[in-house]
Design a protein around this motif. Structure first.
Motif, short mmCIF file in Angstrom:
data_model
loop_
_atom_site.label_atom_id
_atom_site.label_comp_id
_atom_site.label_asym_id
_atom_site.label_seq_id
_atom_site.Cartn_x
_atom_site.Cartn_y
_atom_site.Cartn_z
N ARG A 103 -2.42 -9.32 -1.89
CA ARG A 103 -3.09 -8.98 -0.68
C ARG A 103 -3.60 -10.31 0.14
O ARG A 103 -4.07 -11.13 -0.55
N ARG B 167 -0.48 -6.25 -7.24
CA ARG B 167 -0.02 -6.66 -5.67
C ARG B 167 -0.82 -7.75 -5.41
O ARG B 167 -1.78 -8.24 -5.78
N THR C 94 7.11 -11.21 0.52
CA THR C 94 8.00 -12.01 -0.44
C THR C 94 7.49 -13.39 -0.37
O THR C 94 7.82 -14.21 0.72
N PHE D 272 -8.14 -0.83 -7.12
CA PHE D 272 -7.69 -1.82 -7.74
C PHE D 272 -8.58 -2.97 -8.24
O PHE D 272 -9.51 -3.05 -7.40
N ASN E 235 0.28 -2.06 -12.37
CA ASN E 235 0.57 -1.97 -10.89
C ASN E 235 -0.11 -3.51 -10.37
O ASN E 235 -1.33 -3.59 -10.39
N GLU F 168 -0.64 -6.07 2.63
CA GLU F 168 0.45 -6.53 1.25
C GLU F 168 0.88 -7.93 1.80
O GLU F 168 1.51 -8.11 3.00
N ILE G 240 -4.34 -11.75 -6.02
CA ILE G 240 -3.90 -10.85 -7.15
C ILE G 240 -4.91 -9.49 -7.38
O ILE G 240 -6.11 -9.70 -7.96
N GLU G 241 -4.29 -8.40 -7.15
CA GLU G 241 -5.13 -7.11 -7.68
C GLU G 241 -4.34 -6.22 -8.50
O GLU G 241 -3.15 -6.37 -8.41
#
Ligand code: MCA
Ligand code: AMP
Length: 515
Positions: free
Chosen positions: A341, A339, A354, A387, A337, A351, A360-361
């Protein structure tokens, strides 16, 4: 009784039915069968059992690369202990810290280093110090030779520790990333599928075996597929190119690809049997990506990971999943997973949209169990919803491709090894006559990036830049030593008084940029 989660049990189950087939072929022609791996790891595991080590005991290993060192890793897993690999470049102060911090019950070192590693280990309370050399000698093998070659794999739960990997920090000392059997096995299984490991694969193993890339990604990949490895104790571009016609898979840090490109023998014909070239541990330059495509007809698959998490992302293997895009590290791996942030002014985060750049977490079965004996540090590195903060800065495009655009952690990656400026600055600042220092990473044609030190002196002191480099060479692992040192009147600072490292980087960026 819980299910057997020992990583070794899974690797052993993947050995081919024909145990007399070749598992490892060294570049100088020694052949090791699967039976050899099984029996030797059993003998070494029985030796550890006979030592009556405490459950969870650490076995610290600083030895030159050899197939016997691989067997020692397998034996540690098999016997249920915790493997602690150490870079062979580490010197006294580094080793003293790791051994003092991890308190291993067993230390295995080369006989050449036993003179200084032995006393450090014994002073830290280590009960057993053995030697192992890359010519199949040493006290470890002498003792193991007296042990039975039959051994039942010790039962482990998923969350039991399999290894501790030390990784430096932005501030303070190195931290031991605790990796469990589940962390390692889940990642190995995902990569086996994702990279299409198949019957008949042969891996050229040319990386060191004290970090994630060579120890886990490469070795687990081959073993879990019952695949033969062509084994080089030291990377030699000529030798790798010479063995390509017999192989199907190769893994390397970008420096390895750069050096292989300089070999005239690297041709499409030499790579005819090759199925996959994988790069990681540091950014692969787009020029290298294209040059490789042109010379070999193969598109390098770049992936991204960390000691704390093993592999996180990968460019696609098959065209069905998408094309391999140079400059990106591909998609989050199945089960990971990931994401991005973006920090907000009020201290919260949101979040990223695009293409927006952020931190990066990650979360997943591959994410480590925390830093050894550092609960506070561990807590700081995880978000409130669990995370892990990688310290890498990146973006995700509309198709899901992830690009790493920088790092929030002050880190130099040199030839695939991590160098933390804070650690080097600490050593420099202790030298007589030094007032303060700043270490920055600058581009390097071979190593990708290298450290450069900028130093100021105490009033009245005269110091020689070359002498600083020489001093550091005696104290630190060689790859951490700045390639150049400058003595200056003062360090550039911003209005807040913070050293402007970006400015220093800019000033020195041309030093090693060309081959
Ligand atoms: C050697 N030297 C270096 C480096 N390696 N300088 C800067 N950076 C380096 N990486 C210097 C030595 O200090 C020495 O200088 C001179 O080069 C010759 O040393 P030698 O040991 O003979 O070098 P080499 O054999 O040519 O080694 C270069 C190498 C090696 C093959 C590129 O560094 C290497 O194997 N790198 C791979 C690292 C790796 O496996 N990383 C994976 C980490 P002097 O004579 O002045 O002292 S795992 C990871 O990052 C994550 C999780 C991931 O994603 O994979
Ligand atoms: P380590 O601490 O040795 O595990 O190094 C992990 C770090 O290496 C990551 O946090 C990244 O900064 C870097 N890294 C690994 N693979 C890549 C890659 N393909 N591109 C850019 N950086 C990478």
């Amino acid at each position: 009784m819980t299910t057997q989660a020992n990583l070794f049990a899974a690797l052993r189950a993947a050995f081919p039915a024909d145990l007399d087939a070749v598992a490892v072929e060294t570049d100088d022609g020694l052949l090791y069968s699967w039976r050899d791996l099984d029996r030797a790891s059993a003998m070494l595991a029985n030796l550890f059992t006979a030592l009556e080590l405490t459950p969870g005991a650490r076995i610290a290993v600083q030895v030159e690369k050899s197939v016997e060192a691989l067997m020692l890793y397998l034996a540690t897993l098999r016997a249920g202990y915790v493997f602690l690999p150490l870079n062979t470049a580490y010197r006294g102060a580094e080793i003293a810290y790791f051994i003092g911090n991890a308190e291993p019950e067993v230390v295995v070192c080369s006989s050449a280093n036993a003179e200084w590693v032995g006393p450090i280990a014994l002073a830290a309370g280590t009960r057993h110090v053995f030697t192992l050399d890359d010519d199949r000698t040493g006290t470890l093998l002498e003792l193991a030779a007296q042990c039975s070659d039959r051994h039942t794999v010790v039962h482990k739960d998923e969350d039991d520790l399999a290894a501790i990997l030390y990784t430096s920090g932005t501030t303070g000392r190195s931290k031991g990333a605790m990796l469990t059997h589940r962390n390692l096995l889940s990642n190995a299984e995902v990569l086996k599928d994702y990279w299409g490991w198949t019957e008949g694969d042969v891996l050229i193993h040319a990386l060191p075996i004290f970090h994630v890339h060579g120890l886990f990604v490469a070795i687990h990949g081959a073993l879990l597929n019952g695949s033969k490895m062509i084994w080089l104790n030291k990377f030699d571009p000529k030798r790798v190119v010479a063995r390509l016609p017999e192989a199907t898979v190769f893994m390397g840090v970008p420096t390895l690809y750069v050096r292989m490109l300089a070999e005239p023998g690297l041709t499409k014909k030499a790579c005819k049997r090759m199925r996959l070239f994988i790069a990681g541990s540091a950014p692969l330059l787009i020029e290298t990506f294209h040059a490789w495509q042109q010379r070999t007809g193969h598109t390098i698959l770049e992936r991204y990971g960390m000691s704390e998490t093993a592999m996180l992302t990968s460019n696609p293997y098959s065209a069905v999943q998408g094309e391999r895009r140079g400059g990106t590290v591909g998609f989050a791996l199945p089960g990971v997973n990931l994401r991005v942030r973006v920090a907000e002014d009020n201290g919260d985060s949101r979040e990223a949209t695009t293409g927006e750049i952020g931190n990066i977490e990650v979360d997943g079965p591959n994410v480590f169990a925390g830093y050894w004996r550092m609960p506070e540090k561990t807590k700081e590195e995880f978000t409130s919803d669990g995370f892990f903060k990688t310290g890498d800065v990146g973006q995700i495009d509309g198709l899901g491709y992830i690009t790493i655009v920088g790092r929030s952690k002050d880190l130099i990656i040199s030839g695939g090894y991590n160098v933390y400026p804070a650690e080097i600055e600490g050593f420099i600042n202790e030298l007589p006559g030094v007032a303060e220092s700043a270490v920055v990473g600058v581009p390097h044609a071979d190593f990708g990036e290298v450290g450069v030190a900028v130093v100021t002196t105490k009033p009245g002191a005269v110091i020689d830049a070359d002498a600083i480099v020489a001093e550091l060479k005696a104290r630190l692992a060689n790859f951490k030593v700045p390639k150049r040192c400058f003595v200056v009147g003062e360090l550039p600072r911003n209005a807040m008084g913070k050293v402007q490292k970006a400015l220093l980087r800019e000033q020195h960026k041309g030093l090693f940029a060309r081959a």
